[in-house]
Each structure stands twice: as structure tokens, then as C-alpha cells.
Enzyme design. Structure first.
Site, PDB file in Angstrom:
ATOM      1  N   HIS A  39      25.891   5.161  47.273  1.00 37.01           N
ATOM      2  CA  HIS A  39      24.494   4.708  47.231  1.00 37.01           C
ATOM      3  C   HIS A  39      23.723   5.514  46.207  1.00 37.01           C
ATOM      4  CE1 HIS A  39      24.259   8.376  49.568  1.00 37.01           C
ATOM      5  NE2 HIS A  39      22.973   8.409  49.267  1.00 37.01           N
ATOM      6  N   ARG A  92      30.774  19.327  58.553  1.00 38.76           N
ATOM      7  CA  ARG A  92      30.018  19.661  57.341  1.00 38.76           C
ATOM      8  C   ARG A  92      28.550  19.342  57.559  1.00 38.76           C
ATOM      9  NH1 ARG A  92      28.676  16.367  52.643  1.00 38.76           N
ATOM     10  NH2 ARG A  92      27.846  17.832  51.132  1.00 38.76           N
ATOM     11  N   ASP A 109      19.840   7.149  45.920  1.00 34.80           N
ATOM     12  CA  ASP A 109      18.720   7.405  46.819  1.00 34.80           C
ATOM     13  C   ASP A 109      17.513   6.587  46.345  1.00 34.80           C
ATOM     14  OD1 ASP A 109      20.323   9.209  48.181  1.00 34.80           O
ATOM     15  OD2 ASP A 109      19.605  10.935  47.038  1.00 34.80           O
ATOM     16  N   HIS A 152      26.243   8.104  44.400  1.00 34.33           N
ATOM     17  CA  HIS A 152      26.944   9.249  44.985  1.00 34.33           C
ATOM     18  C   HIS A 152      27.373   8.906  46.408  1.00 34.33           C
ATOM     19  CE1 HIS A 152      22.618   9.750  45.800  1.00 34.33           C
ATOM     20  NE2 HIS A 152      22.952  10.388  46.910  1.00 34.33           N
TER      21      HIS A 152
HETATM   22  C1  OGA Z   1      22.095  11.536  51.350  1.00 33.55           C
HETATM   23  C2  OGA Z   1      23.301  12.034  50.654  1.00 33.55           C
HETATM   24  C3  OGA Z   1      25.066  13.661  50.529  1.00 33.55           C
HETATM   25  C4  OGA Z   1      25.619  14.822  51.286  1.00 33.55           C
HETATM   26  O1  OGA Z   1      21.800  12.042  52.454  1.00 33.55           O
HETATM   27  O2  OGA Z   1      21.427  10.641  50.771  1.00 33.55           O
HETATM   28  O3  OGA Z   1      23.636  11.498  49.643  1.00 33.55           O
HETATM   29  O4  OGA Z   1      26.345  15.587  50.650  1.00 33.55           O
HETATM   30  N1  OGA Z   1      23.958  13.076  51.188  1.00 33.55           N
HETATM   31  O5  OGA Z   1      25.341  14.969  52.467  1.00 33.55           O
HETATM   32 NI    NI Z   2      22.025  10.303  48.821  1.00 34.34          NI
END
Ligand code: OGA
Ligand code: NI
Length: 371
Positions: free
Chosen positions: A238, A304, A240, A294
Site C-alpha cells: 500500500h 514485531r 499511505d 511498501h
Molecule cells: C503502516 C505501515 C509498516 C511497518 O502502518 O502504514 O506501512 O513496518 N507499517 O509496520
Molecule cells: Ni504504510
């Protein structure tokens, strides 16, 4: 207590509940979490993304060499993929550690406790896991807790009040830490906006002024270990939709960015924050700076955590690039819009992905043509 997902029918007809405390004992994961082959993560390690580390203290020293170094690095990273890291950022390490401890505490609670903060349908605040949102396939292997932060002086206790209301008195310390952490992120974002402004060759205070009364979203991401990490994703691909994301990831690793047709990993640096451009800032820069695809992968062994601050303007702020970035009206890449309209679009009509901004622009034009 470490959790694993369990699937059980819930009130909502087709949706299910992701309880992290049972499924770990199963050999397989529910089919709703299994992603199509072309989106499954590769087992071999991905190449690392070259995410330039920016020394914010040096930038703010005003020393010409440091300033031009920082603006040059940010400019090329943002045109290429929209990711960079900041260190010497001035955020208290103790506060960052406290925020991580609070996350351990919250996500370690039994599901019923966490559900006191259950996110309601159509809302963006509260506790949620895959099955509690509107989709039933390609589900992400994670739990999240999101809340609203506002830099408006009339809302100075908004985060604390939220937790007192939904979780009760026992969560006053939790609320305090989340409030302080969000304030620190808002302040850091405004500093980074000066750097972004200079890197685009415009007035340094331009973006800071737009976001000084920001109405942002803070999200705590918790990714439980997964027995089949090669079949699923912690967060699907996605971009952001928000303006800037300031992310602190723990030392486990899992964030990946799609650059040059390949997934690259972003190695955690606990002393740094990962910053990425979101769709709204991409529109604000007239498409010059990229909001990049990403995702997050999960692993078999370690939970995590990441803390994401999604900087957003006031709801009714019109997103319009500065004149210096627009040659003439025909060179506008995106129409004017209000942040609230894009937020609603991603909440109600569209699951955020790599095409959100284009889909939104087209939708907006269509809606406007109807009038
Ligand atoms: C998000 C995201 C990535 C992560 O919350 O939009 O891309 O590493 N998180 O948690
Ligand atoms: Ni994100």
C-alpha cells in the site's frame, strides 16, 4: 502472554475475530490470510534499500554545508522512492522506549480487554485486527491500535482523554505516554516539513504553516509471530494516503519498499525514525515527491512492533501545491481536495493500495462532473 490468531464467528455476518492466543498451536493458518502467489513474500532475504540517514541536528545548525547535504539527499530520495531516515532528531529515547513498553502491555492483554477499545465500523480509531475490518481475503497478520492526535491547542489532552474514556482509569499512564509520544511526533514532523520545503526550493515555513494545526493519526502495529510467514503478509502492499509517516520500528525488521520492480528491506535503526512521503504530500508537491508502495513481512519467531505517526492536515484544509511547484494550471497533477474527502474515500470506497491517489483523483473528477 504471547498471542496467536484464532478465528471465530463474530456478530458481523461475514467477519471473524483474530485472537492472537490460540492459532499458533495450529499447523496452518486460515485461508483468509493466504495471499495470492504473486504477492507472497520471497523466502530469501531481499536487497536492502538505500535509505539516506539525515542528521537533523546538523540541518538545524544552519551550517551551509550540512544544510545543502541534507536537502540534496532528501530531494533525491523523495523523487526516487519517498523514503529517508532521520537521526539526531531530538526525541527523548526514554519516551520511545516507554511507548514500546506500553505496546507490549496493551497487545499482551487478553482479547476481551483489548476489545474495550474496539474500532467501530467506518471509524479509523480503536483496536482492530484483520477480521474486524471490512475485508475477508488477503488479510494482514497483525493487530493495530489507532487513535487521533490533534495539534489544535483546544485538543491538548485528546489522546489521554480517548484512553481514559475507552479503557478506564487504569490506562491513564498509557494515555499519558501516547499523548506525549504523539506530541513529539507532531513536533518532529513540523521540523521535517521545513527540510522538505527547503529541499523543494520553496519557503521553509510553507509546509510547517499548513500542518501546524495537524489532525493526525497514530497507529501502533503489532505483528505476532506466524507459523507460515511465507504465505502471508503483516501489512499488504500500500501507499499511505496520509501526508508524511514517521515510523519507529523495533529491531526485528520486516518493512519492505518496492523500488525498481523489486521489494527491498529497510533495516531497523532504533536510534532513527523512518520517514516516508504519503499520497497527500505527493499531491501537495504536485507529484514531484513519491508516495511509494511498501509492505511488512512477518516471521516465525519474534513478534514485531512499529509505531506509525501519520501526519495529516486539518480535515477541511484544501490540499493544493504551492505556486512555485506549478508552472500553470494545466501542469497540475491532481485536483484540489480536502483531506477529509480522501480519508473518507479510503475508509468507505477503496482499500489503500498503490493506485489510491489516481483512483481518488478520477473519482473526484467524476463526482464533480455530476454536479
Ligand atoms: C503502516 C505501515 C509498516 C511497518 O502502518 O502504514 O506501512 O513496518 N507499517 O509496520
Ligand atoms: Ni504504510
Amino acid at each position: 502472554m504471547l498471542t496467536s490468531p484464532v478465528v471465530s464467528p463474530s456478530k458481523e455476518t461475514t467477519s471473524l475475530v483474530f485472537d492472537a492466543s490460540i492459532l499458533q498451536k495450529e499447523t496452518n493458518i486460515p485461508s483468509q490470510f493466504i495471499w495470492p502467489d504473486h504477492e507472497k513474500p520471497l523466502l530469501e532475504p531481499s536487497p536492502q534499500l538505500d535509505v539516506p540517514p539525515i542528521d537533523l541536528k546538523a540541518f538545524f545548525s544552519g551550517e551551509p554545508h550540512d544544510v545543502s547535504n541534507a536537502t540534496r539527499l532528501v530531494n533525491s530520495a523523495c523523487q526516487e522512492h519517498g523514503f529517508f531516515q532521520v537521526f539526531n532528531h531530538g526525541v527523548d529515547v526514554k519516551l520511545i522506549n516507554e511507548a514500546h513498553e506500553m505496546m507490549n502491555l496493551f497487545f499482551g492483554m487478553p482479547l476481551l480487554e483489548k476489545q474495550k477499545a474496539q474500532r467501530k465500523f467506518g471509524d479509523y480509531c480503536g483496536y482492530a485486527s484483520s477480521f474486524t475490518n471490512r475485508f475477508s481475503s488477503k488479510l494482514p497478520w497483525k493487530e493495530t491500535l489507532s487513535f487521533r492526535y490533534s495539534a489544535d491547542p483546544n485538543c491538548s489532552t485528546i489522546v489521554r482523554d480517548y484512553f481514559l474514556n475507552v479503557m478506564g482509569e487504569d490506562f491513564s499512564d498509557f494515555g499519558r505516554v501516547c499523548q506525549e509520544y504523539s506530541e513529539a511526533m507532531s513536533k518532529l514532523s513540523l521540523d521535517i516539513l521545513e527540510l522538505l520545503g527547503m529541499s523543494l526550493g520553496i519557503e521553509r515555513s510553507h509546509f510547517r504553516d499548513i500542518y501546524k494545526d495537524n489532525d493526525s493519526i497514530m497507529r501502533l502495529n503489532y505483528y505476532p509471530p506466524c507459523q507460515k510467514p511465507d504465505l502471508t503478509l503483516g501489512t499488504g502492499p500500500h501507499c499511505d494516503p496520509t501526508s508524511l509517516t514517521i515510523l519507529h520500528q523495533d529491531d526485528v525488521g520486516g518493512l519492505q519498499v518496492f523500488v525498481d520492480q523489486k521489494w527491498h528491506s529497510v533495516t531497523p535503526r532504533p536510534e532513527a525514525f523512518v520517514v516516508n512521503i504519503g499520497d497527500t504530500f505527493m499531491a501537495l508537491s504536485n507529484g514531484l515527491y513519491k508516495s511509494c508502495l511498501h509492505r511488512a513481512v512477518v516471521n516465525r519467531d519474534s513478534p514485531r512492533k512499529s509505531l506509525a505517526f501519520f501526519l495529516s492536515p486539518r480535515m477541511n484544509k484544501v490540499v493544493r501545491p504551492p505556486t512555485a511547484l506549478v508552472e500553470d494550471e494545466n501542469s497540475r497533477k491532481y485536483p484540489d481536495f480536502m483531506w477529509s474527502t480522501l480519508l473518507e474515500f479510503t475508509q468507505k470506497h477503496y482499500r489503500a493500495d498503490m493506485k489510491t491517489l489516481d483512483a481518488f483523483s478520477n473519482w473526484l473528477q467524476m463526482e464533480r462532473n455530476k454536479i
